[in-house]
Design an enzyme around this catalytic site. Structure first.
Site, short mmCIF file in Angstrom:
data_model
loop_
_atom_site.label_atom_id
_atom_site.label_comp_id
_atom_site.label_asym_id
_atom_site.label_seq_id
_atom_site.Cartn_x
_atom_site.Cartn_y
_atom_site.Cartn_z
N ILE A 129 19.18 30.23 -34.83
CA ILE A 129 21.21 29.39 -34.23
C ILE A 129 21.27 27.69 -34.42
O ILE A 129 20.92 27.75 -33.38
CB ILE A 129 22.30 30.37 -32.73
CG1 ILE A 129 23.52 30.35 -32.93
CG2 ILE A 129 21.13 30.43 -31.28
CD1 ILE A 129 24.51 31.62 -31.63
N SER A 130 22.77 27.38 -34.66
CA SER A 130 23.07 26.86 -34.30
C SER A 130 23.13 25.33 -33.34
O SER A 130 23.56 26.13 -32.80
CB SER A 130 23.58 25.92 -36.06
OG SER A 130 23.57 26.36 -36.84
N GLN A 131 23.03 24.24 -33.55
CA GLN A 131 23.32 23.44 -32.42
C GLN A 131 24.34 23.51 -32.08
O GLN A 131 25.86 23.75 -33.85
CB GLN A 131 22.80 22.22 -32.82
CG GLN A 131 23.07 20.97 -31.52
CD GLN A 131 23.18 19.71 -32.21
OE1 GLN A 131 23.18 19.46 -32.90
NE2 GLN A 131 23.17 18.94 -31.59
#
Lengths: 283, 796
Positions: A129-131
């Site tokens: 899950i992206s930053q």
């Protein structure tokens, strides 16, 4: 009475049909939230960014859409938003969306405590899950309006798609890892983000049936920009995509298709995304 | 110990050791990337050196039972080879995360090296035990060691040509076992039972623990396989493993592809070398189906002039051949260095696009590109060099490349017809580096050939790709117009073109740091200042320092990490960092293991006199040998035009002739005379070769490879023979006067080799291989000065 060669009764019938259609479109759907920690009261409808619209919308009628609202861990979300602001991102609509989506619902239970840290987290199957800042920045770059049709390549946990629903209900998302696609679909439904259309498939080919799109967001790194995605971008549309070798530093690119079909792009910053599997663009 | 059988055992063990090094390099190149060659060389020399320390400490135990120990070591080596391989597989080394997680990954790196050191330690100990034999026998044993090593280098190439890496490993383990059995005292029941037990254990390991080299999950092949791509063909060879992938998950977008291209990319399969380097093979029915490639930067020269004859340096999957055929080039010579790839194209892939290698007007030549250029002969309208990546994580920072050097461009310019062009593309990274170095290198080659670079260079870029076109004759105005039109139609950006203005650049793919100003600075009078001030090193590369892919200066690395913290580590180049870690680790281990025997009383080393002089001598010849060997290996690699074959020929020749020198050294009565003369000869030949070797050999570059190999061996011979005198002569003196120092000096020499191997590459990046060779010559002179007084006393 004649009007442009058309009888008045024909015109009346058309007007009635149009009004009926609008009424049907405005009826509440089944998107009401069901999760235990959902807020009961509705919030404002999809929020447009402060930025100008990307293009003339291809969808002229938007369904009434109210994104779900969550109370749990709001303090942590607010703190996360302050971190994002510290990067210099000031777009109120984006920050509001980031403050609204419960990231802790999208991370694996063992990472729940770190859900609002400004860092990517594993979600299984070699994906992440992206930053949060990256999610916010990529969303901002798309300049979405409530009428925008947006395609996401790489559903992953579904978090980015959920953020997108705070701008438009026309969200299409493709995930190559079938279990992730299935899990994201179920999660969206459970949390009330049911306007997101999730499909398991190879993102390289885009979603031809739903094309063109006003915005395409690619949340995995591609060696080269897949030509089918460029073709599925509407004139005036914008694409945000990390380009570069897998597992290395890539360049986040913003690509715009002009009305004459020509392409303008810009390298924005160095990023590190998980690779777009199945695509090779190097020797 | 029986002399003949002992020497046969030593020769076999030495051969296995060298072959093991080469097969391990292949195995780790498959698992990771090519730059792990230095890890193997370090592990080997570390093993040898550690064995010297161990023998020093255990001398009283080993000396009376040398034969039994030697047999035992050979049997243990046989078992250690398969076990070490399997153990190394379990170390979670992640090259991609190396710079971001330096401490953990450096630990994994050292752990793999230590595991692989175990078989090398056993092999080194076996050789070391034979050196503890009667002093007069030492030169003969040493010669057997070197001759066996030389044969092992050639044997490894032969093994990898006919079998897979796991099969080759099995053969090596069996050979080590055989080496032990040869020396086995068959009349002693206990020894026979022990040997048979060893054979049984080896068989059990091979049968019960099957092994195949794994592959980093961060390579392309695992990603594609995981996505559902199907492997339709696989083959092994000395240059790597080839996998051919097909299926819906396989989609290849060529480099420098225009975003506005409406042409469809034809169905294709992917050829993947060693799991990472990929090239597409397109299934087309006619040249017209290659129209999509006309929308790549590679098509530029075809739009500027008629290209009747085209030379393609890297045939790969045949895309550039297809582009030339699309533009109706009548004569296409495609050079491909990998014979396996050619076999795959004209064999299993013939009906799936590989048949382009046999298309009319196409000639595919199996030779290294630089070797083909140096051979002289036919001239071309266009020399097309396919796109190459600048290795994002810097894996190739320590890899040599002779095509992208000033001399390489000079050879290409010689092969152009009047009005001809060279077209070359590389990966565009932010901030710019590869494209700028390519441009600077081409500019320097133009200057050296008496041309004005401003009038001969065009640079354009697409998304992620920089393309440099070099013109043999000044660019004509209509060509300038054609370049502008080409870029406009395809939405490519102009970076350098005669008459180009700043406002005409950076239009389509906007960069914060554009190439226009940098290109102007490189062509201007202040280029040195530009090179000094730019954050990356983008100076031209030369044959003497052929590190095209190394951009980061050590000081800039420190600055980047200091300024950007952990994010700045992403700019570090893994290949360089790995070398630095290997050097640091070698120095620390060397210091500990050399000093260790001096602390205790074991082996009587503490009481022994002459340690400083012996230490200095063996350290200097250890470093000198590797410096000279590495620098000539580089020169002859270029001459023989094939890295693997030339490595086998050159390393083999050095070892064999050093072995002959070792054997000859017994004939001389006076050690001081031998050392003085040999040291002088090594120093003089090394210095002379720096200046004249290229001039002597390069006129014969067009000769067949076997005749060039003979000439290369001839060039190595006097040097190798002279170098071979130095070690055994001094060893013989020590064996007679201070035998306790023998294994310790073996250790010192080994450690010097470890440090010098890695150090030579790091030094060559700064001072070039000529500088490294000169340093090696100085080391031999130093050794001569250190040793002569001591050996003169013995003469007296």
């Amino acid at each position: 009475m004649q009007w442009g060669g058309m009888n008045s009764w024909v015109l009346t019938v058309l007007v009635v049909i149009a009004v009926a259609c609008c009424a049907v479109m405005l009826l509440p759907g089944n998107e009401s939230p069901k999760a235990g920690d959902l807020a009961t009261g509705p919030v404002s409808t999809a929020t447009a960014t402060a930025s100008a619209p990307a293009s003339a919308p291809t969808t002229t009628t938007a369904p009434k859409w109210t994104p779900p609202r969550f109370k749990a861990r709001q303090n942590e979300r607010d703190k996360m938003v302050r971190v994002i602001r510290a990067y210099g991102l000031r777009d109120k609509a984006v920050l509001k969306a980031m403050a609204a989506v419960p990231r802790h619902e999208f991370v694996l239970p063992r990472y729940s405590r770190r859900a609002y840290a400004d860092t990517p987290l594993p979600i299984g199957y070699g994906q992440t899950i992206s930053q949060p800042y990256m999610v916010a920045e990529m969303t901002r770059l798309l300049k979405l309006t409530p009428k925008s049709r947006v395609l996401e390549i790489g559903t992953g946990s579904g978090y980015q798609a959920a953020v997108l629903t705070h701008f438009t209900p026309h969200v299409y998302s493709i995930e190559i890892v079938k279990p992730l696609a299935e899990s994201a679909r179920k999660k969206m439904k459970r949390l009330g983000y049911s306007v997101v259309n999730v499909r398991a498939g190879d993102g390289y080919y885009g979603w031809q049936k739903q094309a063109p799109f006003d915005a395409i967001i690619v949340t995995c790194a591609a060696g080269r920009i897949p030509p089918p995605l460029i073709r599925q971008l509407a004139p005036g549309g914008r694409m945000v995509i990390p380009v570069g070798r897998p597992f290395a530093m890539q360049s986040l690119m913003l690509l715009e298709k002009r009305a004459d079909g020509s392409i303008r792009s810009k390298s924005l910053m160095a990023v590190a995304f998980v690779p777009m599997t199945g695509q090779v663009g190097k020797k | 110990m029986p002399i003949l059988r002992t020497r046969l055992t030593v020769a076999l063990i030495s051969g296995v050791t060298i072959a093991l090094e080469l097969v391990l390099m292949r195995s780790l190149a498959l698992r990771f990337w090519d730059h792990f060659a230095y890890l193997i060389i370090s592990a080997a020399l570390l093993g040898f050196a550690t064995s010297g320390t161990a023998l020093t400490l255990l001398r009283p135990v080993v000396l009376p039972r040398r034969r039994g120990v030697l047999v035992g070591l050979a049997m243990m080596l046989a078992i250690a080879i398969p076990l070490a391989l399997r153990a190394a597989e379990h170390v979670p080394l992640n090259v991609q995360a190396f710079t971001r997680n330096l401490l953990d990954q450096a630990g994994n790196f050292v752990l793999i090296e230590l595991i692989l050191t175990i078989p090398m330690f056993l092999a080194g100990a076996a050789v070391g035990v034979t050196l503890m034999d009667e002093p007069e026998r030492i030169p003969g044993h040493y010669a057997a060691n070197l001759l066996g090593s030389g044969a092992g280098a050639g044997g490894a190439v032969a093994l990898l040509t006919v079998m897979t890496v796991p099969e080759a490993m099995t053969v090596l383990a069996a050979t080590a076992c055989l080496a032990g059995l040869i020396l086995l005292p068959w009349r002693r029941l206990g020894a026979v039972l022990a040997a048979l037990s060893g054979v049984a254990v080896l068989a059990a390991v091979q049968l019960l623990l099957p092994w195949a080299p794994s592959m980093s999950q961060y390579k392309t092949l695992p990603l594609l396989e995981w996505s559902g791509a199907e492997t339709i063909h696989r083959c092994w060879g000395p240059l790597g493993r080839i996998d051919v992938l097909s299926g819906g998950a396989v989609h290849y977008v060529p480099a420098g592809f225009s975003p506005v291209c409406e042409e469809e990319i034809p169905p294709h399969v992917l050829i993947i070398l060693d799991g990472d380097s990929a090239t597409g093979v397109f299934r087309t029915r006619s040249p017209a189906e290659f129209a999509f490639l006309d929308y790549t930067t590679a098509a530029l020269p075809y739009r500027l002039a008629k290209c009747s004859s085209v030379l393609i340096l890297g045939a790969g999957g045949g895309g550039d051949i297809g582009l030339a055929r699309f533009h109706s080039s009548g004569r296409i010579v495609a050079v491909e260095s990998n014979p396996q790839l050619i076999s795959v194209m004209i064999g299993p892939l013939r009906q799936r696009g590989g048949g382009i290698y046999r298309a009319s007007g196409v000639e595919v030549v199996n030779v290294e590109p630089r070797g083909y250029l140096s051979g002289g002969g036919e001239k071309f309208d266009l020399i097309q060099i396919p796109f190459f990546a600048v290795s994002s994580a810097g894996e190739a920072a320590a890899s040599e490349s002779y095509l992208y050097t000033v001399e390489g461009f000079e050879r290409m310019l010689e092969r152009l017809r009047p009005g001809g062009m060279i077209n070359i593309a590389c990966e565009a990274r932010t901030p710019p580096r590869g494209g700028l170095r390519l441009f600077a290198t081409a500019a320097e080659a133009l200057r050296r050939t008496g041309r004005q670079p401003r009038e001969h260079l065009v640079m354009i870029r697409a998304i992620g790709t920089v393309n440099v076109t070099v013109f043999a004759s000044p660019i004509r105005p209509e060509q300038t117009r054609a370049v502008r039109k080409f870029c406009k139609v395809r939405n490519f950006d102009l970076c350098r073109l005669p008459g180009l203005r700043n406002e005409q650049t950076n239009l389509y793919h906007e960069l914060d740091e554009d190439y226009y100003e940098s290109a102007g600075a490189i062509l201007g009078g202040e280029s040195e200042r530009y090179f000094d001030n730019y954050i990356f090193d983008v100076r031209p590369t030369y044959d003497d320092r052929p590190y095209f892919f190394r951009f980061l200066r050590p000081l800039a690395a420190v600055e980047l990490v200091g300024r950007l913290g952990s994010f700045g580590r992403g700019f570090l180049e893994v290949g360089y960092v790995l070398l630095a870690v290997a050097l640091l680790e070698s120095v620390v281990l060397a210091a500990v293991l050399i000093v260790l025997p001096l602390i205790g009383r074991a082996g009587g080393l503490r009481r022994s006199t002459g340690k400083k002089r012996a230490f200095g001598y063996f350290l200097l010849i250890g470093i000198g040998f590797m410096f000279i060997e590495m620098s000539f290996l580089q020169r002859l690699t270029l001459y023989l035009a094939h890295p693997l074959y030339s490595a086998a020929v050159v390393i083999g020749a050095f070892l064999v002739f050093a072995g002959i020198g070792s054997s000859l050294s017994r004939r001389w009565r006076s050690p001081s005379t031998v050392i003085r003369r040999a040291g002088l000869v090594v120093a003089v030949i090394s210095i002379v070769y720096i200046f004249v070797l290229n001039e002597l050999l390069y006129p014969t570059q067009g000769w067949p490879v076997w005749s060039r190999a003979i000439l290369a061996v001839g060039a190595v011979a006097p040097l190798g023979v002279a170098m071979g005198h130095m070690f055994p002569t001094a060893m013989r003196c020590l064996g007679a006067e201070r035998p306790t120092l023998v294994p310790w000096c073996w250790a010192v020499n080994g450690f010097a080799g470890v440090v010098a191997t890695v150090g030579a590459v790091l030094l060559a990046m700064e001072i070039g291989f000529s500088g490294v060779a000169a340093l090696g010559a100085a080391m031999y002179l130093g050794a001569m000065i250190v040793a002569v007084p001591a050996t003169a006393k013995r003469d007296g």
